[in-house]
Design a protein around this motif. Sequence first.
Motif, PDB file in Angstrom:
ATOM      1  N   ARG A   1      33.221   8.603  12.857  1.00  0.00           N
ATOM      2  CA  ARG A   1      32.118   8.122  13.702  1.00  0.00           C
ATOM      3  C   ARG A   1      30.891   9.006  13.563  1.00  0.00           C
ATOM      4  NH1 ARG A   1      33.812   3.882  16.343  1.00  0.00           N
ATOM      5  NH2 ARG A   1      36.034   3.612  16.770  1.00  0.00           N
ATOM      6  N   ASP A   2      31.080  10.300  13.378  1.00  0.00           N
ATOM      7  CA  ASP A   2      29.936  11.191  13.146  1.00  0.00           C
ATOM      8  C   ASP A   2      29.291  10.908  11.789  1.00  0.00           C
ATOM      9  OD1 ASP A   2      30.387  12.324  15.568  1.00  0.00           O
ATOM     10  OD2 ASP A   2      31.009  14.294  14.820  1.00  0.00           O
ATOM     11  N   LEU A   3      30.113  10.556  10.797  1.00  0.00           N
ATOM     12  CA  LEU A   3      29.582  10.195   9.478  1.00  0.00           C
ATOM     13  C   LEU A   3      28.645   9.001   9.586  1.00  0.00           C
ATOM     14  CD1 LEU A   3      29.731  10.453   6.310  1.00  0.00           C
ATOM     15  CD2 LEU A   3      31.591   8.784   6.442  1.00  0.00           C
ATOM     16  N   LEU A   4      29.051   7.995  10.349  1.00  0.00           N
ATOM     17  CA  LEU A   4      28.204   6.807  10.508  1.00  0.00           C
ATOM     18  C   LEU A   4      26.924   7.155  11.262  1.00  0.00           C
ATOM     19  CD1 LEU A   4      30.760   3.961  11.306  1.00  0.00           C
ATOM     20  CD2 LEU A   4      30.024   4.871   9.094  1.00  0.00           C
ATOM     21  N   ARG A   5      27.010   8.012  12.267  1.00  0.00           N
ATOM     22  CA  ARG A   5      25.815   8.437  13.007  1.00  0.00           C
ATOM     23  C   ARG A   5      24.873   9.229  12.109  1.00  0.00           C
ATOM     24  NH1 ARG A   5      27.403  11.676  18.220  1.00  0.00           N
ATOM     25  NH2 ARG A   5      25.116  11.683  18.431  1.00  0.00           N
ATOM     26  N   LEU A   6      25.436  10.056  11.261  1.00  0.00           N
ATOM     27  CA  LEU A   6      24.623  10.907  10.394  1.00  0.00           C
ATOM     28  C   LEU A   6      23.945  10.105   9.291  1.00  0.00           C
ATOM     29  CD1 LEU A   6      23.829  13.814   9.379  1.00  0.00           C
ATOM     30  CD2 LEU A   6      25.892  13.676   7.951  1.00  0.00           C
ATOM     31  N   ARG A   7      24.715   9.364   8.547  1.00  0.00           N
ATOM     32  CA  ARG A   7      24.194   8.713   7.348  1.00  0.00           C
ATOM     33  C   ARG A   7      23.604   7.324   7.616  1.00  0.00           C
ATOM     34  NH1 ARG A   7      25.442  10.485   2.114  1.00  0.00           N
ATOM     35  NH2 ARG A   7      25.341  12.749   2.101  1.00  0.00           N
ATOM     36  N   ARG A   8      24.039   6.633   8.675  1.00  0.00           N
ATOM     37  CA  ARG A   8      23.615   5.264   8.955  1.00  0.00           C
ATOM     38  C   ARG A   8      23.703   4.386   7.695  1.00  0.00           C
ATOM     39  NH1 ARG A   8      21.625   5.311  14.008  1.00  0.00           N
ATOM     40  NH2 ARG A   8      20.842   7.285  14.812  1.00  0.00           N
TER      41      ARG A   8
ATOM     42  N   SER B   1      28.347  -4.428 -14.414  1.00  0.00           N
ATOM     43  CA  SER B   1      28.501  -3.624 -15.629  1.00  0.00           C
ATOM     44  C   SER B   1      28.615  -2.147 -15.285  1.00  0.00           C
ATOM     45  CB  SER B   1      27.316  -3.849 -16.579  1.00  0.00           C
ATOM     46  OG  SER B   1      26.098  -3.396 -16.016  1.00  0.00           O
ATOM     47  N   ALA B   2      28.558  -1.813 -13.981  1.00  0.00           N
ATOM     48  CA  ALA B   2      28.739  -0.437 -13.528  1.00  0.00           C
ATOM     49  C   ALA B   2      29.410  -0.464 -12.159  1.00  0.00           C
ATOM     50  CB  ALA B   2      27.412   0.300 -13.444  1.00  0.00           C
ATOM     51  N   LEU B   3      30.557   0.201 -12.052  1.00  0.00           N
ATOM     52  CA  LEU B   3      31.268   0.305 -10.790  1.00  0.00           C
ATOM     53  C   LEU B   3      31.257   1.762 -10.341  1.00  0.00           C
ATOM     54  CD1 LEU B   3      34.444  -1.864 -11.572  1.00  0.00           C
ATOM     55  CD2 LEU B   3      32.304  -2.603 -10.500  1.00  0.00           C
ATOM     56  N   GLY B   4      30.880   1.991  -9.080  1.00  0.00           N
ATOM     57  CA  GLY B   4      30.859   3.344  -8.539  1.00  0.00           C
ATOM     58  C   GLY B   4      31.089   3.308  -7.042  1.00  0.00           C
ATOM     59  N   VAL B   5      31.362   4.468  -6.467  1.00  0.00           N
ATOM     60  CA  VAL B   5      31.567   4.568  -5.024  1.00  0.00           C
ATOM     61  C   VAL B   5      30.226   4.444  -4.315  1.00  0.00           C
ATOM     62  CG1 VAL B   5      32.290   6.124  -3.163  1.00  0.00           C
ATOM     63  CG2 VAL B   5      33.625   5.988  -5.282  1.00  0.00           C
ATOM     64  N   ASP B   6      30.170   3.601  -3.273  1.00  0.00           N
ATOM     65  CA  ASP B   6      28.942   3.498  -2.488  1.00  0.00           C
ATOM     66  C   ASP B   6      28.574   4.884  -1.958  1.00  0.00           C
ATOM     67  OD1 ASP B   6      27.242   1.123  -0.976  1.00  0.00           O
ATOM     68  OD2 ASP B   6      27.341   2.983   0.176  1.00  0.00           O
ATOM     69  N   ASP B   7      27.299   5.248  -2.060  1.00  0.00           N
ATOM     70  CA  ASP B   7      26.878   6.617  -1.763  1.00  0.00           C
ATOM     71  C   ASP B   7      26.663   6.879  -0.279  1.00  0.00           C
ATOM     72  OD1 ASP B   7      26.512   9.101  -3.008  1.00  0.00           O
ATOM     73  OD2 ASP B   7      24.342   8.965  -2.815  1.00  0.00           O
ATOM     74  N   CYS B   8      27.024   5.935   0.559  1.00  0.00           N
ATOM     75  CA  CYS B   8      27.013   6.127   2.020  1.00  0.00           C
ATOM     76  C   CYS B   8      25.625   6.574   2.500  1.00  0.00           C
ATOM     77  CB  CYS B   8      28.077   7.151   2.419  1.00  0.00           C
ATOM     78  SG  CYS B   8      28.524   7.137   4.171  1.00  0.00           S
ATOM     79  N   ARG B   9      24.623   5.796   2.140  1.00  0.00           N
ATOM     80  CA  ARG B   9      23.245   6.105   2.525  1.00  0.00           C
ATOM     81  C   ARG B   9      22.634   4.925   3.274  1.00  0.00           C
ATOM     82  NH1 ARG B   9      21.522  10.739   0.014  1.00  0.00           N
ATOM     83  NH2 ARG B   9      22.873  11.427  -1.684  1.00  0.00           N
ATOM     84  N   SER B  10      21.570   5.205   3.991  1.00  0.00           N
ATOM     85  CA  SER B  10      20.905   4.152   4.731  1.00  0.00           C
ATOM     86  C   SER B  10      20.265   3.153   3.772  1.00  0.00           C
ATOM     87  CB  SER B  10      19.822   4.746   5.653  1.00  0.00           C
ATOM     88  OG  SER B  10      18.666   5.104   4.919  1.00  0.00           O
TER      89      SER B  10
END
Length: 339
Positions: free
Chosen positions: A221-228, A127-136
């Motif tokens: 790749r830095d984004l993945l290292r930073l946010r996991r 019932s709610a669609l949004g962009v994943d907030d890229c957080r651990s």
Amino acid sequence: MNVVYASSGGYAEIAGISMRSLFESNRDVEELAVWMVDCGIGGENRRKLLSVAAEYDRALFFVHGVDPSERAGIPVAEGRWHPATFQRLFLGSLLPPEAERVLYLDCDTLVRRPLAPLWERPFGSSSALGVDDCRSGRYAAELGLPPDAPYVGSGVLLLDLARWRREGTEERFLAFLRTRGGDVTYVDQGVLNGTLGALGQTGALPPRFGAPTVLFDFPYRDLLRLRRPAHPPTEAEWRAAVEDPAVVHFTACFYSGSRPWNADCPHPFAAEYLAHKAASPWREEPPRPDGRGPAGRLTTAAAHLLPRGLMLAVMSFLHARAYPWARGVKSRMRRRRRG
């Protein structure tokens, strides 16, 4: 297409510039109406907002915002945010029944492409669609969500208000707030995920429909290292978001620091934002001062001085581990006191 903003007086200019970008990028949409949840918009800004809608021959409706503390019956912690940020939780009762499907946009968004592909997206079981907030995954765990549940950002949301009304979703939001003592990590975003995510009613959109600043500040790749992130975008999704986003979300990020309404913003789409401002009723308004305190400015300076690997390790620990852990401890202590 029904689009909703919620704005305070201080953000009315920013909301108006976003609304202009929405109208300009969606000229081919036959019917497009905007609902503006008014949380203190003054008369002059209201006049300017109406003039933007009139320029594009679009409908603009104002509705009065609500006090989240009054609705919940307990003090609701707002942190560094404004009560306007909570309004998306109450859209089922704020908007008329005929507004069954709505697209909610934060004021600090820039619409660059037609939104029909987003508007027409099926809800499925959500019932709610949004962009994943890229957080651990610790942020979802702190809310009690299962590992497979996405943690969506609340800056761009496609909402099934008809279902919200049928199922009493607003009361579920309020119950969650009360259970948490009115203090939820990332305020309304935490409430939305903690409630609908637990019910399996949140779904992830491609990041190009609401690309936050952090995607532009760091290589993949830095984004993945930073946010996991627990549910990372693919490299192709990240590239599509940074090269040709449909919606840019000018979120705050420690690395770039400022945003387009500040002077000398380094964001790659700041120039597009300023072009819309130059064509808007707020064209004569000067850049806003950097609203960050000394700690925020010092963090940005240190991030650029430290060796890259060390900076990523430190900020990853703070963002992906320390902060959600501290919030979890605070939440458990609060619940024990209440119990």
